[in-house]
Design an enzyme around this catalytic site. Sequence first.
Site: not given
Ligand code: MN
Length: 297
Positions: A147, A180, A182-183, A206, A212, A241
């Site tokens: 990840e 992911d 969000y990241h 994700h 989030r 997530e």
């Molecule tokens: Mn994640």
Amino acid sequence: MNKLGVHALVWEAGWSHDECSRAIARTAEVGYDFIEAPALDPGSIDVDFTRRQLEKNGIGINFSLGLDADTDISSGDREKAGRGTKRLEDAIALARDLGATHVCGILHSAFQKNAVPTTAAGVAMSVDIIGHVAEIAARSGITLGLEVVNRYESNVLNTASQAVEFCRRVNAPNVKAHLDVYHMNIEESDIASAIRDTGDYLGYFHTGDSHRGYMGSGSIDLAQVFRALVASGYEGPIAFESFSSRVVGQPLEGILGIWRNLWEDGQDLAAHALMYTRAQLKSAQETLKQAERSRLP
Ligand code: MN
């Protein structure tokens, strides 16, 4: 077809018999294909009980985890790396026993805020150990998803291109990038380009949004994200997530900085995320067809 999953923390903070049976039943009831369960403490998971719940509800499971300071395989410290190797091997054994296809998360380093950058020796050690763990995982048909997380959660993989480079160094067919949204929203210059550039190295994804919480209620251009996933032919798992202080407890709420309730009702959140993800995938597939449909006679 992408298998669609939901993170267990949408439902429950732990994995007692009650928590496990509720989380699996609700995941199935909403209509997901699998639940993503945290394997932070593989010893706390009752394998036989979990298997029975999965069979009863007809869904699958995948596991995610992050290493910590004491098990950091990128630390350059042989003792910590040894404990980290054991932690990863335990997670693979758990995944194998429950028929999981993917073990993902911050497998490459400690899941923490760091005060210093990683080192070449640390990365080399992490690459070696991930290669070793990947060999064991391959025997059970398990793919490792590394990840890519934001700078406050790891000092090793913060961008998709770093993950591709890491995967190339490991050079094992079952070691892939786990992206992911969000990241990516924090670290990438262009989320859609990063997804397309990752290409065949993408092995796990994700979804979520910038805060989030509910998908589509944040600031990320999710239509572009799903168009990039579909255009690059990604067919792997997609897991939703989301974290709210409604469910998450310590130590996770501290590491992730979950200080507010982004939602109250996990069922409503998860049902909306599934509907939203399916709609986005369908829209992205139709977008691709536009080029064909627009040809001149
Ligand atoms: Mn994640």
